[in-house]
Design an enzyme around this catalytic site. Structure first.
Site, PDB file in Angstrom:
ATOM      1  N   HIS A   5       0.637  99.724 -49.130  1.00 12.27           N
ATOM      2  CA  HIS A   5       1.249 100.742 -49.988  1.00 12.27           C
ATOM      3  C   HIS A   5       0.460 100.981 -51.276  1.00 12.27           C
ATOM      4  O   HIS A   5       0.658 101.987 -51.949  1.00 12.27           O
ATOM      5  CB  HIS A   5       2.710 100.390 -50.312  1.00 12.27           C
ATOM      6  CG  HIS A   5       2.901  99.270 -51.295  1.00 12.27           C
ATOM      7  ND1 HIS A   5       3.230  97.987 -50.928  1.00 12.27           N
ATOM      8  CD2 HIS A   5       2.827  99.254 -52.653  1.00 12.27           C
ATOM      9  CE1 HIS A   5       3.355  97.231 -52.002  1.00 12.27           C
ATOM     10  NE2 HIS A   5       3.114  97.970 -53.066  1.00 12.27           N
ATOM     11  N   ASP A  36       2.377  95.843 -44.046  1.00 10.36           N
ATOM     12  CA  ASP A  36       2.040  96.269 -45.404  1.00 10.36           C
ATOM     13  C   ASP A  36       0.819  95.523 -45.938  1.00 10.36           C
ATOM     14  O   ASP A  36       0.798  95.030 -47.066  1.00 10.36           O
ATOM     15  CB  ASP A  36       3.223  96.079 -46.362  1.00 10.36           C
ATOM     16  CG  ASP A  36       3.017  96.847 -47.682  1.00 10.36           C
ATOM     17  OD1 ASP A  36       2.092  97.688 -47.743  1.00 10.36           O
ATOM     18  OD2 ASP A  36       3.764  96.594 -48.635  1.00 10.36           O
ATOM     19  N   GLY A 108       2.608  96.634 -60.166  1.00  9.70           N
ATOM     20  CA  GLY A 108       1.232  96.340 -60.555  1.00  9.70           C
ATOM     21  C   GLY A 108       0.754  95.010 -60.018  1.00  9.70           C
ATOM     22  O   GLY A 108      -0.450  94.734 -59.979  1.00  9.70           O
ATOM     23  N   ASN A 109       1.706  94.166 -59.596  1.00  2.42           N
ATOM     24  CA  ASN A 109       1.344  92.886 -58.982  1.00  2.42           C
ATOM     25  C   ASN A 109       1.066  93.022 -57.484  1.00  2.42           C
ATOM     26  O   ASN A 109       0.481  92.118 -56.875  1.00  2.42           O
ATOM     27  CB  ASN A 109       2.468  91.860 -59.161  1.00  2.42           C
ATOM     28  CG  ASN A 109       2.409  91.142 -60.490  1.00  2.42           C
ATOM     29  OD1 ASN A 109       3.183  91.434 -61.392  1.00  2.42           O
ATOM     30  ND2 ASN A 109       1.473  90.208 -60.626  1.00  2.42           N
ATOM     31  N   SER A 110       1.471  94.127 -56.895  1.00  2.00           N
ATOM     32  CA  SER A 110       1.338  94.284 -55.440  1.00  2.00           C
ATOM     33  C   SER A 110      -0.100  94.085 -54.981  1.00  2.00           C
ATOM     34  O   SER A 110      -1.034  94.645 -55.568  1.00  2.00           O
ATOM     35  CB  SER A 110       1.814  95.672 -55.020  1.00  2.00           C
ATOM     36  OG  SER A 110       3.201  95.786 -55.148  1.00  2.00           O
ATOM     37  N   GLY A 163       9.035  94.725 -24.166  1.00  2.00           N
ATOM     38  CA  GLY A 163       9.742  95.845 -23.554  1.00  2.00           C
ATOM     39  C   GLY A 163      11.206  95.547 -23.345  1.00  2.00           C
ATOM     40  O   GLY A 163      11.745  95.734 -22.250  1.00  2.00           O
ATOM     41  N   VAL A 164      11.871  95.054 -24.401  1.00  2.00           N
ATOM     42  CA  VAL A 164      13.300  94.751 -24.336  1.00  2.00           C
ATOM     43  C   VAL A 164      13.975  95.202 -25.620  1.00  2.00           C
ATOM     44  O   VAL A 164      13.322  95.414 -26.642  1.00  2.00           O
ATOM     45  CB  VAL A 164      13.558  93.234 -24.155  1.00  2.00           C
ATOM     46  CG1 VAL A 164      12.995  92.738 -22.841  1.00  2.00           C
ATOM     47  CG2 VAL A 164      12.963  92.429 -25.326  1.00  2.00           C
ATOM     48  N   ILE A 166      17.096  93.756 -28.162  1.00  2.00           N
ATOM     49  CA  ILE A 166      17.667  92.429 -28.393  1.00  2.00           C
ATOM     50  C   ILE A 166      18.702  92.462 -29.500  1.00  2.00           C
ATOM     51  O   ILE A 166      18.730  93.388 -30.313  1.00  2.00           O
ATOM     52  CB  ILE A 166      16.562  91.409 -28.760  1.00  2.00           C
ATOM     53  CG1 ILE A 166      15.705  91.941 -29.931  1.00  2.00           C
ATOM     54  CG2 ILE A 166      15.701  91.081 -27.564  1.00  2.00           C
ATOM     55  CD1 ILE A 166      14.608  90.981 -30.377  1.00  2.00           C
TER      56      ILE A 166
END
Length: 371
Positions: A5, A36, A108-110, A163-164, A166
């Site tokens: 992001h 992310d 700003g820490n991301s 392919g399930v 749940i």
């Protein structure tokens, strides 16, 4: 390495190093929106200092950690705190497994590192609770390492696919399935032709382990399957009608883009079942089947749910179609009533396989004296 992001939709990416006068141009090597994470490369620089990954799996709650970033544009800010919790699920994505810390993290820490006291990266600071204080979240380094390796080699991430569909298991569901606890992931449907179907998995199976590692819940199953490369085999431990079984599945590839998204018959009167759990039931007609998302006329249509009843509390709704009761197909009200009075009364609960707007799901309803 940074968060997706941070660089998403950027026209250009520049990196300002500490003590540098001018930012350096960088290019995006690869991105993984589901986790992310993103990998960028600084042009023309080969002798940059770097940090090593630590083992986020060995982190303990209460252990000291250090966060570094540029909160609100304040460059090279260092904050300190402890690991407040591990394995947090905050709804950020399908593979949530965050480290929670009270080290101060702000906008700003991301993308900045969360370090242990040896200076090793144990997490990538990613999210905060804006309305709280001292509640920040970091992606564990053990999850990030494989992602970064794939981005460096392939510029994209490939994940395993079963392919399930749940759902988690609550106490009533566990009781209906003769399980000792609520650990595992219950299969509500199996997609025809997909890996699980080819391996023989069926609706109602419970996956309790993948390659010998215990599956606590649906989130754990998602992470474990996604961590295996497409084409590789996964050894599943399942419970089928109370009996353990081993199943080997050759995994497919997860499509992240595709994921981002009557008359009475037989002379039965729907009022006959009103006393049963608060449900009013009748068989599905041929004309109704298609509109209800069924391939054929099968199961019992929920025509009504009594207010305040056990069925209403279990979130059974009018318009639902009950396909199975306690893992046995049901097509008549008499069969449903018999199952409640016999197997339901014995177990103290019934588990219903329901079709709702084309989707399969399970609901459990407590039974007292067969009512």
């Amino acid at each position: 390495m940074t968060n997706n992001h941070v660089i998403d939709q950027a026209d250009e990416v520049k990196v300002l190093l500490r003590d540098a006068d001018k930012p350096l141009t960088a290019k995006v090597v690869g991105r993984d929106p589901e986790m992310d994470l993103a990998l960028i490369k600084i042009d023309g620089k080969n002798d940059l200092p770097y940090l090593e990954f630590g083992d986020s799996g060995s982190l303990k709650v209460g252990e000291w950690v250090v966060a570094i970033g540029n909160p609100f544009g304040l460059q090279n800010t260092v904050t300190v705190g402890i690991v407040s919790a591990k394995g947090r699920i905050i709804g950020a994505g399908p593979f949530d497994n965050f480290i929670q810390t009270d080290a101060s993290i702000n906008p700003g820490n991301s993308g900045g590192p969360l370090l242990d006291l040896e200076g090793r990266v144990v997490g990538i600071n990613t999210a905060i609770v804006a309305s709280g204080q001292g509640i920040g979240f970091a992606i564990p380094s053990n999850m990030a390492k494989d992602i970064i390796t794939q981005l460096r080699e392939n510029k994209s991430v490939k994940r395993g696919w079963l392919g399930v569909t749940i759902q988690n298991i609550d106490e009533n569901t566990a009781k209906a399935l003769d399980m000792k606890d609520t650990k595992g992931a219950l299969l509500t449907s199996v997609i025809p032709g997909d890996p699980a179907d080819k391996a023989g998995l069926t609706t109602g199976d419970v996956i309790t382990a993948v390659n010998g590692e215990t599956v606590e819940d649906t989130n754990a199953l998602l992470r474990k399957i996604a961590a295996i490369r497409p084409g590789e085999k996964a050894e599943l431990t399942i419970l089928r009608k109370g009996s353990p079984k081993k199943v080997s599945v050759s995994l497919g590839e997860r499509d992240s883009k595709g994921m981002a998204q009557g008359e009475m018959q037989n002379g039965e009167d729907e009022t006959a079942s009103q006393a049963m759990l608060g449900l009013s039931l009748r068989p599905v007609t041929g004309q109704e089947a298609k509109a209800l998302g069924l391939d054929k006329a099968e199961g019992l249509l929920v025509a009504g749910v009594a207010e305040g009843s056990a069925a209403e509390e279990a979130e059974v709704r009018p318009g639902d179609v009950i396909l199975e009761i306690n893992q046995s197909p049901v097509t008549t009200v008499d069969a449903f009533t018999k199952a409640v009075k016999e197997d339901g009364a014995k177990k103290g609960v019934v588990m219903l396989l329901i079709k709702r707007q084309g989707q399969s799901l399970f609901r459990t309803i407590p039974v007292t004296d067969g009512k």
